[in-house]
Design an enzyme around this catalytic site. Structure first.
Site, PDB file in Angstrom:
ATOM      1  N   LEU A  22       0.813  -1.214   0.000  1.00 41.28           N
ATOM      2  CA  LEU A  22       0.000   0.000   0.000  1.00 41.28           C
ATOM      3  C   LEU A  22       0.845   1.262   0.000  1.00 41.28           C
ATOM      4  O   LEU A  22       0.421   2.302  -0.493  1.00 41.28           O
ATOM      5  CB  LEU A  22      -0.929   0.014   1.228  1.00 41.28           C
ATOM      6  CG  LEU A  22      -2.033  -1.049   1.262  1.00 41.28           C
ATOM      7  CD1 LEU A  22      -2.752  -1.016   2.600  1.00 41.28           C
ATOM      8  CD2 LEU A  22      -3.024  -0.827   0.131  1.00 41.28           C
ATOM      9  N   GLY A  25       7.065   4.289   4.395  1.00 41.75           N
ATOM     10  CA  GLY A  25       7.501   5.504   5.058  1.00 41.75           C
ATOM     11  C   GLY A  25       8.902   5.321   5.594  1.00 41.75           C
ATOM     12  O   GLY A  25       9.633   4.394   5.210  1.00 41.75           O
ATOM     13  N   ASP A 138       4.025  11.183  17.577  1.00 36.89           N
ATOM     14  CA  ASP A 138       4.080  11.518  16.147  1.00 36.89           C
ATOM     15  C   ASP A 138       2.682  11.874  15.632  1.00 36.89           C
ATOM     16  O   ASP A 138       2.222  11.366  14.608  1.00 36.89           O
ATOM     17  CB  ASP A 138       4.657  10.345  15.351  1.00 36.89           C
ATOM     18  CG  ASP A 138       5.124  10.764  13.944  1.00 36.89           C
ATOM     19  OD1 ASP A 138       5.275  11.984  13.708  1.00 36.89           O
ATOM     20  OD2 ASP A 138       5.336   9.882  13.102  1.00 36.89           O
TER      21      ASP A 138
END
Length: 788
Positions: A22, A25, A138
């Protein structure tokens, strides 16, 4: 195919079917997979191999297990984690919606109330996690996923797990991560203490990141936009950003101040906890457009600042064509209008989709009975389920002024229901509320929500302010639960689901024999057994059971419109025309907003050769439920019966544009175009119908229809193959000039006592040939049915 994908497939083959990548990162690559045990789609995040070597699997997985204990409706749960063949991974639910980052990229800054609503949900999740000692580290738009109208935060605790697992968080470990190009946190949203490399990071880091994200949602840019990472980090440490209200003067100062306090450089100057500003943010999300800062107490009393009007209301009601007993608006009047979307299931592990659907459907049905409120039909409203579509677009497509959206979270005997009423004109909330109750309080919650909607839209109750709006017909939670399961399966319209639905409705009436709605649901299930191919009982037995159930429903509650409509369609199948019309008329008189009653009555009237009356009723059903594929198709069929061929063509094209994947529409469309010698569109829709049916002839027959020399032979093949398809057989045989074959089939079908009896409406709509209609043998068949 990448080696990484093949390696992951091999490593997890015993538990997951990994489909495709998909995205990736800084720390991980994400894959779409199917959880074999639980038959569900999941997202698997696999850490970079070099990162796995640095971290040490045991400690990382131990830290992940802490985050896995978070259970909150706005936190994406962790289903699983582990190490397999050197791959370190964790598993989350797969969310089909988009991220907040994607929404910002597409739409730019958000309207104030929409931003406040989403931020309140994020803050609620942070409050829950911080109370359990877990910091995200984050927070950013990329980690906030949109699921329907709600948000869920992804990767909760993962950043902490990475940093803690790296040599127990020692400085050397941080350097190791830096060498690998891995940063804990994202520069645009990074608090000063994190940017400075401090190790003692607490919950106030999340508050700063939350403020930076809120700043971007409201202004369109983060506090310190720059292409340089170093410049951004330096700005977080040394610069004070302009306030939100300086960027956007229209934003209330209270909201701007809230965000700017989150962005204070020193931790001591920020909010001490999310709980300090959570109530204020909740009020912002729920307030109306005039009193944006109303308190929670005031908000519960406030009604909309302006009445939502449905500008096309008078035309909508078809005053010149409708002959029923509906209370019509006077000239110049307009109606408030609403669509009720299915409530999202946020329960841990899922499994309560039926409950969210049922909750919304009950509210929809109850509101539709209010004479001064126009309610979009279930099929249309539920067509937006699991679609992350803008509220304004939904309102435009359904032609309504307001939308009710919500979510449900069920854990044991506890339920948490969140509902919000949104003005589609400006996207602002008119009202919202969250209910934390015991399951047995569900009836009171539905009544509270319905009353809040009535107040917000300024709808006058005909029976006075004390009139009960939501009438369930049972106080037994077990009966109600079974009823909702029954409706959930019934709405799927597949043979196996209809059998399951009937079983649940049986459970409901066993638990409460006076539960009229459950009896009506049972009748509706048996009604659909024959046309949907359920062969566990004969046609006669199915209709007998349907009639018994419908009459039990009416005995339990003679004011239940659905029960009278159910009995009407049963009597239509029995060719009891007088009884059927009486029941359809009663259903519409009791609830003129029930689209199925208008649909069934309209088809009945077409069968009685009162075609224009029938067409008006079916059109009215379409106005109530504008995205229903079945109702839309019947409008086209009725237009064909009325001889309005061009209008029928336009209607087929409109409904096919809305529902290109519904096979029965393509079937009716191909015959429509074939009758009118329009062979190219006929072949196109035949091909689509065959493809959707899984027929191997999709690659053969359409070409034969286009070929003038092969056309006759092709049509004969199709007629033979579909001999038991009433409409297909009749149309094709008449087009081929095989009137004798068509008559023999009709005589056999209509004379056999143990065969499914077709309604009069179907007979009129499926026999469109004038030659056949005028044949004495066909007229004799009509005479036997008391139709001629």
């Amino acid at each position: 195919m990448s080696d990484s994908l093949e390696a992951l497939r091999a490593a997890l083959a015993d538990r997951y079917d990994v489909e495709r990548e998909l995205g990736s990162g800084g720390m991980a690559t994400v894959y779409l997979a199917r959880d074999r045990k639980h038959e569900r789609q999941v997202a698997i995040k696999v850490l970079r191999p070099e990162l796995t070597e640095t971290l040490g699997a045991a400690r990382f997985l131990r830290e992940v297990s802490i985050a896995a204990n978070l259970t909150h409706p706005h936190i994406l749960p962790l289903h699983d984690s582990g190490e397999a063949d050197g791959l370190l991974y964790y598993v989350m639910p797969y969310i089909e919606g988009e991220s907040l980052r994607s929404k910002l990229f597409r739409d730019g800054k958000l309207p104030v109330q929409e931003a406040a609503r989403l931020l309140w949900q994020v803050a609620d999740a942070l409050s829950y996690a911080h109370s359990r000692g877990i910091v995200h580290r984050d927070i950013k738009p990329d980690n906030v996923l949109l699921s329907g109208r709600n948000v869920v935060i992804a990767d909760f605790g993962i950043a902490r797990a990475v940093s803690q697992a790296s040599d127990a968080g020692a400085t050397a470990g941080s350097s190791d991560l830096t060498k690998l190009g891995v940063s804990i946190g994202t520069p645009a949203y990074m608090p000063p203490e994190q940017a400075a490399g401090e190790l003692n990071i607490d919950h106030r880091a999340d508050i700063y990141s939350f403020g930076a994200m809120a700043f971007e949602l409201l202004t369109g840019n983060p506090p310190f936009p720059s292409d340089s990472v170093q410049a951004i980090l330096t700005a977080h440490l040394t610069e004070k950003p302009k306030s939100v209200s300086e960027h956007q003067p229209s934003i209330p100062s209270e909201l701007s101040d809230l965000v700017m306090k989150c962005l204070a450089k020193l931790r001591a100057d920020r909010w001490d906890s999310v709980d300090q500003f959570l109530p204020q943010l909740e009020a912002l999300a729920a307030a109306d457009t005039v009193a944006l800062m109303a308190s929670r107490t005031t908000r519960n009393r406030v009604t909309a600042g302006a009445t939502l009007v449905f500008l096309a209301g008078a035309a909508w009601w078809f005053a010149n064509t409708y002959s029923g007993q509906r209370e019509l608006p006077q000239a110049g009047e307009s109606l408030a209008s609403i669509a009720v979307l299915p409530f999202s299931d946020l329960s841990e592990g899922g499994g309560n989709e039926f409950f969210g659907d049922g909750l919304a459907e009950e509210l929809l049905n109850s509101l539709s009975k209010l004479g001064r409120l126009r309610v979009a039909g279930r099929t249309s409203s539920f067509s937006f389920k699991d679609r992350n579509e803008d509220i304004r677009s939904i309102g435009e497509q359904l032609n309504v002024g307001s939308v009710l959206d919500g979510s449900v979270r069920r854990a044991g005997n506890r339920i948490r229901i969140t509902a919000q009423l949104i003005n589609v004109t400006d996207g602002f909330q008119l009202w919202s509320e969250t209910y934390d109750r015991e399951l047995e309080d569900i009836f009171a919650v539905q009544e509270d929500v319905a009353r809040a909607i009535v107040a917000a839209l300024e709808v006058e109750l005909s029976g006075g302010a004390d009139t009960q709006i939501v009438i369930h017909g049972t106080d037994e939670v077990a009966a109600y639960n079974s009823y909702l399961l029954g409706r959930f399966h019934w709405n799927k319209r597949a043979a196996a689901d209809l059998v399951t639905a009937a079983s649940h409705f049986e459970d409901a009436v066993d638990a409460d024999s006076t539960f009229a709605a459950a009896w009506s649901g049972l009748a509706d299930s048996y009604i659909l057994f024959p046309p949907y191919g359920v062969e566990t009982v004969s046609w006669e037995e199915a209709i007998d059971r349907a009639e018994r159930a419908a009459r039990r429903a009416i005995t339990a509650d003679s004011n239940l419109a659905e029960a009278h409509a159910s009995l009407g369609i049963v009597l239509d199948a029995r060719w009891d025309w007088e009884g059927a019309e009486d029941e359809f008329s009663k259903a519409i008189a009791l609830n003129a907003g029930y689209p199925t009653a208008h649909q069934w009555y309209g088809i009945f009237l077409v069968g009685m050769n009162r075609v224009q009356e029938g067409l008006a009723e079916i059109r009215l059903a379409e106005e109530l439920d504008p995205l229903s594929p079945i109702i839309g198709t019947w409008v086209a069929l009725a237009l064909d019966v009325a001889g309005e061929t061009e209008e029928a063509t336009d209607q087929f094209e409109k409904i096919l544009a809305l529902h290109p994947g519904v096979g029965v529409i393509h079937r009716d469309a191909w015959l429509h175009f074939l009758r009118n010698s329009q062979y190219e569109p006929a072949a196109l829709h035949l091909q689509r119908y065959l493809e959707l049916s899984g027929s191997e002839m999709a690659a053969v027959w359409p070409a034969g229809v286009l070929d003038g020399e092969a056309r006759t032979a092709t049509l004969r093949e199709i007629a033979t193959e579909f001999a038991d398809d009433f409409k297909m057989s009749t149309d094709l045989n008449m087009i081929l000039g095989e009137e004798e074959t068509a008559l023999r089939y009709l005589e056999s079908r209509l004379a056999a006592p143990n065969r499914l009896r077709d309604s009069a409406g179907a007979l009129r709509a499926y026999v469109l040939s004038e030659d056949l209609r005028n044949n004495p043998r066909f007229r004799a068949l009509l005479g036997n049915m008391r139709l001629d």
